[in-house]
Enzyme design. Structure first.
Site, PDB file in Angstrom:
ATOM      1  N   CYS A   1       0.849  -1.203   0.000  1.00 31.26           N
ATOM      2  CA  CYS A   1       0.000   0.000   0.000  1.00 31.26           C
ATOM      3  C   CYS A   1       0.883   1.252   0.000  1.00 31.26           C
ATOM      4  O   CYS A   1       0.590   2.247  -0.683  1.00 31.26           O
ATOM      5  CB  CYS A   1      -0.899   0.016   1.238  1.00 31.26           C
ATOM      6  SG  CYS A   1      -1.943  -1.423   1.458  1.00 31.26           S
TER       7      CYS A   1
ATOM      8  N   CYS B   1       2.178   3.044  -3.277  1.00 31.77           N
ATOM      9  CA  CYS B   1       1.326   4.017  -3.970  1.00 31.77           C
ATOM     10  C   CYS B   1       0.992   5.215  -3.087  1.00 31.77           C
ATOM     11  O   CYS B   1       0.989   6.358  -3.555  1.00 31.77           O
ATOM     12  CB  CYS B   1       0.016   3.371  -4.427  1.00 31.77           C
ATOM     13  SG  CYS B   1       0.190   2.185  -5.779  1.00 31.77           S
ATOM     14  N   HIS B   2       0.717   4.938  -1.807  1.00 28.79           N
ATOM     15  CA  HIS B   2       0.164   5.976  -0.930  1.00 28.79           C
ATOM     16  C   HIS B   2       1.174   6.573   0.043  1.00 28.79           C
ATOM     17  O   HIS B   2       0.810   7.486   0.804  1.00 28.79           O
ATOM     18  CB  HIS B   2      -1.020   5.397  -0.148  1.00 28.79           C
ATOM     19  CG  HIS B   2      -2.132   4.906  -1.022  1.00 28.79           C
ATOM     20  ND1 HIS B   2      -2.956   5.752  -1.738  1.00 28.79           N
ATOM     21  CD2 HIS B   2      -2.558   3.648  -1.305  1.00 28.79           C
ATOM     22  CE1 HIS B   2      -3.851   5.041  -2.401  1.00 28.79           C
ATOM     23  NE2 HIS B   2      -3.620   3.761  -2.173  1.00 28.79           N
TER      24      HIS B   2
ATOM     25  N   CYS C   1      -8.276  -2.077  -4.249  1.00 30.80           N
ATOM     26  CA  CYS C   1      -6.856  -1.769  -4.427  1.00 30.80           C
ATOM     27  C   CYS C   1      -6.029  -3.059  -4.498  1.00 30.80           C
ATOM     28  O   CYS C   1      -5.101  -3.161  -5.310  1.00 30.80           O
ATOM     29  CB  CYS C   1      -6.359  -0.887  -3.284  1.00 30.80           C
ATOM     30  SG  CYS C   1      -6.799   0.856  -3.447  1.00 30.80           S
TER      31      CYS C   1
ATOM     32  N   CYS D   1     -34.788   0.300  12.293  1.00 28.76           N
ATOM     33  CA  CYS D   1     -33.659   0.885  13.028  1.00 28.76           C
ATOM     34  C   CYS D   1     -34.101   2.148  13.774  1.00 28.76           C
ATOM     35  O   CYS D   1     -33.692   2.395  14.911  1.00 28.76           O
ATOM     36  CB  CYS D   1     -32.528   1.246  12.074  1.00 28.76           C
ATOM     37  SG  CYS D   1     -32.009  -0.047  10.934  1.00 28.76           S
TER      38      CYS D   1
ATOM     39  N   CYS E   1     -35.543   2.155  17.504  1.00 34.49           N
ATOM     40  CA  CYS E   1     -34.610   2.171  18.631  1.00 34.49           C
ATOM     41  C   CYS E   1     -33.807   3.465  18.661  1.00 34.49           C
ATOM     42  O   CYS E   1     -33.740   4.147  19.681  1.00 34.49           O
ATOM     43  CB  CYS E   1     -33.648   0.985  18.545  1.00 34.49           C
ATOM     44  SG  CYS E   1     -34.349  -0.589  19.063  1.00 34.49           S
TER      45      CYS E   1
ATOM     46  N   CYS F   1     -27.837  -6.436  14.381  1.00 35.35           N
ATOM     47  CA  CYS F   1     -29.095  -5.744  14.682  1.00 35.35           C
ATOM     48  C   CYS F   1     -30.249  -6.324  13.868  1.00 35.35           C
ATOM     49  O   CYS F   1     -31.353  -6.517  14.390  1.00 35.35           O
ATOM     50  CB  CYS F   1     -28.964  -4.252  14.391  1.00 35.35           C
ATOM     51  SG  CYS F   1     -28.086  -3.336  15.670  1.00 35.35           S
TER      52      CYS F   1
END
Length: 257
Positions: free
Chosen positions: A73, A76-77, A111, A173, A176, A218
């Site tokens: 990684c 590139c970064h 990536c 959702c 709650c 959930c």
């Protein structure tokens, strides 16, 4: 043994007695504010925060070459402290090639596939969680940003899912997290569902976990069929939750009960 079920039924009846209403901006609170002092202290101290173990692993993975391209990684970064600052605050983000939003885990895997020529990592895989936690940790304190106009129709879909009643308990959702926040369910505080700290360490899990893991739990809890990891519906729900938290600072990796 029947107590949790009774609590759920009470929550259901309470939710049915009022109309769902989104939380006013001035009343928004991070899940951190609902935690006990001990849990807050654990999150605040990087030497005590278990999530930092994944961050450290992610830092090592960031620099490790992989795939047939033999690239890391960092190739590139470069330094993630600079290149990744603010990145987690902008995800899920719109991917022009796919024509839809992708979350941070999916971006990491894209990536890997496209640039490292490596296989994607499964959701909840330790390496994927570690890389996600490392990237997210670089955005600590950065306000969440979801202002890309291309995201608007997907945010709307996520909001629709958030409001939709489903499952055997016929709950959404919103029942709650909009109508009953700051009350308790099975002994735990009901928060406002602002995803400021993901991936986060849950004491219940004894592990780091993604936002999608929490969403699936959930959905299962209201006795509905959970979407598969990476499903567009879950990404859209993630995106809507991030839009609700617009302007709130990233806390990753957070600690929760």
């Amino acid at each position: 043994m029947r107590l949790p079920g009774i609590i759920v039924i009470v929550a259901l009846l309470t939710a049915g007695a009022v109309c769902a209403a989104e939380i006013p901006q001035a009343e928004r609170r991070s899940g951190y504010s609902f935690m006990t002092p001990d849990t807050r202290a654990m999150q605040d101290d990087d030497t005590a925060n278990p999530g930092m173990l994944w961050v450290l692993d992610g830092e090592a993975l960031w620099k490790r070459k992989t795939g047939s391209a033999d690239k890391a990684c960092a190739d590139c970064h470069n330094d993630a402290r600079t290149s990744m600052k603010g990145t987690a605050a902008r995800y899920p983000a719109f991917d022009k090639t796919l024509g839809r939003p992708v979350d941070l885990e999916q971006r990491i895997n894209l990536c890997r596939i496209n640039h490292q020529q490596a296989p994607p990592l499964p959701y909840e895989n330790r390496d994927l969680l570690a890389l996600t936690a490392f990237v997210a940790q670089q955005s600590r304190g950065v306000p969440i940003e979801t202002s890309d106009p291309q995201l608007e129709p997907f945010i709307a879909k996520g909001r629709e899912l958030f409001m939709q009643r489903q499952g055997q308990l016929n709950l959404g959702c919103t029942n709650c997290h909009d109508d009953n926040w700051d009350k308790r369910l099975a002994g735990s505080a009901i928060t406002q569902a602002h995803p400021t700290g993901y991936p986060l360490y849950r004491l219940e899990w004894q592990s780091l976990g993604s936002l999608q893991r929490r969403l699936r739990a959930c959905i299962t809890g209201i006795r509905a069929q959970a979407y598969d990891y990476g499903a567009p519906e879950l990404v859209e729900l993630e995106l809507y939750l991030m839009s609700r938290a617009h302007g709130m600072p990233v806390e990753a990796p957070a600690v929760r009960p």
